[in-house]
Scaffold this motif. Sequence first.
Motif, short mmCIF file in Angstrom:
data_model
loop_
_atom_site.label_atom_id
_atom_site.label_comp_id
_atom_site.label_asym_id
_atom_site.label_seq_id
_atom_site.Cartn_x
_atom_site.Cartn_y
_atom_site.Cartn_z
N LEU A 7 0.83 -1.24 -0.02
CA LEU A 7 0.06 -0.13 0.16
C LEU A 7 0.83 1.10 0.00
O LEU A 7 0.68 2.10 -0.57
CB LEU A 7 -0.84 -0.05 1.24
N ILE A 10 2.07 2.04 -3.60
CA ILE A 10 1.16 2.68 -4.34
C ILE A 10 1.02 3.80 -4.03
O ILE A 10 0.76 4.81 -4.97
CB ILE A 10 -0.11 1.66 -4.39
N LYS A 14 1.28 7.50 -6.41
CA LYS A 14 0.05 8.43 -6.26
C LYS A 14 0.65 10.08 -5.99
O LYS A 14 0.49 11.00 -6.45
CB LYS A 14 -0.95 8.27 -5.39
N THR A 28 0.81 0.94 -10.99
CA THR A 28 0.04 0.15 -9.73
C THR A 28 0.01 -1.27 -10.16
O THR A 28 0.29 -2.21 -9.50
CB THR A 28 -1.29 0.60 -9.82
N THR A 97 -6.69 1.92 -11.43
CA THR A 97 -6.34 3.01 -10.51
C THR A 97 -7.86 3.69 -9.87
O THR A 97 -7.68 3.88 -8.70
CB THR A 97 -5.64 3.94 -11.16
N THR A 98 -8.88 4.33 -10.58
CA THR A 98 -9.81 4.76 -10.10
C THR A 98 -10.97 4.29 -10.88
O THR A 98 -11.01 4.18 -12.24
CB THR A 98 -9.80 6.46 -10.37
N TYR A 130 -8.03 0.72 -6.95
CA TYR A 130 -7.22 1.50 -5.60
C TYR A 130 -8.10 2.64 -5.40
O TYR A 130 -8.57 2.64 -3.99
CB TYR A 130 -5.99 2.18 -6.48
N ASN A 131 -8.61 3.37 -6.45
CA ASN A 131 -9.75 4.47 -5.89
C ASN A 131 -10.84 4.05 -6.38
O ASN A 131 -11.15 4.16 -7.66
CB ASN A 131 -9.34 5.98 -6.24
N ILE A 169 -9.85 -0.62 -2.35
CA ILE A 169 -8.71 -0.07 -1.29
C ILE A 169 -9.28 0.97 -0.58
O ILE A 169 -9.24 1.14 0.58
CB ILE A 169 -7.44 0.07 -2.10
N ARG A 170 -9.35 2.04 -1.36
CA ARG A 170 -10.20 3.27 -0.92
C ARG A 170 -11.53 3.50 -1.65
O ARG A 170 -11.71 3.95 -2.71
CB ARG A 170 -9.38 4.34 -1.29
N SER A 172 -13.06 0.71 1.23
CA SER A 172 -12.17 -0.55 1.61
C SER A 172 -13.33 -1.62 1.79
O SER A 172 -14.20 -1.57 2.61
CB SER A 172 -11.72 -0.59 2.82
N LEU A 205 -6.84 -4.95 1.27
CA LEU A 205 -5.90 -5.62 0.56
C LEU A 205 -5.27 -7.00 1.15
O LEU A 205 -5.12 -7.84 0.40
CB LEU A 205 -4.79 -4.66 0.46
#
Length: 253
Positions: A7, A10, A14, A28, A97-98, A130-131, A169-170, A172, A205
């Motif tokens: 984490l 990554i 960012k 990533t 990523t998003t 991730y996002n 991840i965000r 979660s 994660l």
Amino acid sequence: MKTEELLNEILQVKIFIKKHNPTIGILTEEILRKFLSTYLPKGVAVKQGFIIDETGNMSKQIDIIIYDNQFFAPLYRVNDIVIVPNIAVLDIVEVKTTVNSKSAFHDIIRYFYSVSKVLDYRTKKRLFIYNSATTFKLNEYFHNFNHTGEYQMFDNDTFYHLPDTITGIRSSYHLGKNYINFESDMMGYTSYNYLDDTNKDISSLEIFFKSIYERVFEYNLSKTNKEFRNNTSFEIKNEKNLKNISVIELFNM
């Protein structure tokens, strides 16, 4: 924890590359591939590339392919990009990523529809974001998906092609395909979310890694007659601290 190191890597990407999303996405993917390659049990390789079925149909490019490299070799390889037979593949992971819009998520659904047609039925399909949008938003995106044909609901056939797990991840969460029995019998996704001793979200994660680790471990175990399961347990610390359960209901049974 090893997953904290991942984490942090990554997060560093960012921080240093703020305005170039394609680069962030590529890095990533590479960080996650390297992590899985380092910490998964032996007997599998973690690469990017393509999967081919027995009739010669080839998938779109896949971010992470986890395949048995003990009994199977790539049919073609250039650096870290491989073409492997579908029967060799345990898991695939699409890395984003998003994902915070309906159109982006619908593109992902269509991607999995395409890829799953080439996969062996035993291969697990995973989405790693991730996002990510919240599970509330994902539920909305699922139900707004434009299906081909007149029937505009998910069913057993279309559900099969969806990712088996969705990890954010965000926000979660680690959603897994599941039978849901609340007020009615449904098929969809559930996520069990946990807190650590400091009252922070336990990493989706960690749960993501645990699910792949166990998958590889069980596969390796199926290839041996040795009884060593009890001596190689793999547990997530503080899994008992259940925070909440998220549910996405897709269709009635």
